[in-house]
Design an enzyme around this catalytic site. Structure first.
Site, mmCIF file in Angstrom:
data_model
loop_
_atom_site.group_PDB
_atom_site.id
_atom_site.type_symbol
_atom_site.label_atom_id
_atom_site.label_comp_id
_atom_site.label_asym_id
_atom_site.label_seq_id
_atom_site.Cartn_x
_atom_site.Cartn_y
_atom_site.Cartn_z
ATOM 1 N N PRO A 89 -21.906 -48.402 16.652
ATOM 2 C CA PRO A 89 -21.790 -49.659 15.898
ATOM 3 C C PRO A 89 -23.115 -50.407 15.837
ATOM 4 O O PRO A 89 -23.263 -51.341 15.046
ATOM 5 C CB PRO A 89 -20.722 -50.448 16.674
ATOM 6 C CG PRO A 89 -20.673 -49.826 18.025
ATOM 7 C CD PRO A 89 -21.119 -48.410 17.888
ATOM 8 N N GLU A 116 -18.681 -47.419 25.629
ATOM 9 C CA GLU A 116 -19.478 -48.497 26.214
ATOM 10 C C GLU A 116 -20.975 -48.388 25.980
ATOM 11 O O GLU A 116 -21.705 -49.320 26.252
ATOM 12 C CB GLU A 116 -19.217 -48.582 27.722
ATOM 13 C CG GLU A 116 -18.012 -49.428 28.039
ATOM 14 C CD GLU A 116 -16.930 -48.644 28.754
ATOM 15 O OE1 GLU A 116 -17.233 -47.561 29.259
ATOM 16 O OE2 GLU A 116 -15.793 -49.114 28.788
ATOM 17 N N ARG A 154 -18.462 -33.682 0.415
ATOM 18 C CA ARG A 154 -17.930 -33.723 -0.963
ATOM 19 C C ARG A 154 -19.038 -33.798 -2.006
ATOM 20 O O ARG A 154 -18.811 -33.529 -3.182
ATOM 21 C CB ARG A 154 -16.921 -34.860 -1.140
ATOM 22 C CG ARG A 154 -17.505 -36.227 -1.100
ATOM 23 C CD ARG A 154 -16.421 -37.291 -1.147
ATOM 24 N NE ARG A 154 -15.841 -37.477 -2.463
ATOM 25 C CZ ARG A 154 -16.451 -38.145 -3.461
ATOM 26 N NH1 ARG A 154 -17.659 -38.654 -3.286
ATOM 27 N NH2 ARG A 154 -15.863 -38.294 -4.621
HETATM 28 N N1 ADE Z 1 -18.609 -46.069 17.374
HETATM 29 C C1 ADE Z 1 -17.898 -47.185 17.604
HETATM 30 N N2 ADE Z 1 -17.857 -47.961 16.529
HETATM 31 C C2 ADE Z 1 -18.584 -47.345 15.553
HETATM 32 C C3 ADE Z 1 -18.926 -47.661 14.220
HETATM 33 N N3 ADE Z 1 -18.530 -48.786 13.622
HETATM 34 N N4 ADE Z 1 -19.678 -46.779 13.536
HETATM 35 C C4 ADE Z 1 -20.104 -45.637 14.118
HETATM 36 N N5 ADE Z 1 -19.808 -45.288 15.381
HETATM 37 C C5 ADE Z 1 -19.055 -46.129 16.096
#
Ligand code: ADE
Length: 228
Positions: A89, A116, A154
């Site tokens: 993230p 984490e 794709r």
């Molecule tokens: N791992 C946890 N959340 C994620 C996200 N939003 N994008 C990519 N990997 C992740």
């Protein structure tokens, strides 16, 4: 193209990769996807891949040794050079333009991050790009890796059949796709826009473009601003 995924949860991908267009693409030899269990690269008998963070704090952190060993082993399985991508993230957002760029690569090595986090030395010295699929937090990066695989595969030549086309996708020209209709011409009193039944292809194309522009302005003004 060859895609390798290093994850603690390969089972999350096994079924999904066999289905529909992705399954067909692999059977046709257009892409190979290989799943690798990160725990297989742990060096201790308990197959531990994480540890407590230095400096304290909650949660566990993925260790360097198993991930470096996994990427080095996976790399050695094929001479084609591969971009190493960490799903996280904390990465830059994965967009259609990135999918397009990566569909020209011969090889991708995707690492599914831990709930984490992971030792920063992995990001600094092993990973080429850190990528997020959106501004929300998943339990781990495996579903995110699946999203990347789906969006990239794709676009590979020959993957979409004649009836399917990536050319008019939402995002491919910077606008969201406008509405589509099929038979019947009237359903519960709701009619298909007359212009679509007119047979006037130039007018229909202009109408579709107008719908796409207006929908983009309404739903995703950020996209429109980015393009115009
Ligand atoms: N791992 C946890 N959340 C994620 C996200 N939003 N994008 C990519 N990997 C992740």
């Amino acid at each position: 193209m060859r895609i390798d995924v290093i994850t603690l949860f390969p089972g999350m991908l096994e079924g999904a990769l066999q289905e529909t267009i992705l399954g067909r693409a692999q059977q046709a030899g257009l892409v190979e996807v290989h799943l690798h269990q990160l725990r297989d690269y742990a060096t201790d008998k308990h197959r531990i891949v994480d540890d407590r963070p230095y400096g304290g704090g909650p949660g566990m952190v993925l260790k360097c040794e198993p991930l470096f060993a996994a990427v080095e082993d996976v790399r050695s399985k094929d001479p084609r050079p591969g971009k190493v991508v960490l799903m996280s993230p904390g990465g830059k957002v994965f967009r259609q333009a990135v999918a397009q760029e990566w569909s020209n690569q011969e090889r991708l090595i995707l690492i599914s991050g831990h709930y984490e986090g992971l030792d920063e030395r992995i990001i600094e010295h092993l990973v080429d790009e850190e990528v997020s699929i959106g501004d929300y937090v998943l339990t781990n990066g495996t579903v995110a890796a699946m999203v990347v695989i789906d969006a990239v595969v794709r676009l590979l030549p020959g993957v979409l059949g004649n009836g399917e086309s990536a050319g008019s996708d939402s995002f491919s020209d910077g606008f969201l796709e406008g509405p589509q209709y099929t038979r019947p011409p009237e359903f519960r009193g709701w009619k298909v826009p007359e212009i679509l039944l007119s047979g006037d292809h130039a007018k229909i194309a202009a109408w579709r473009q107008d719908c796409a522009v207006r929908k983009t302005a309404r739903v995703r003004p950020d996209l429109k601003q980015a393009k115009t």
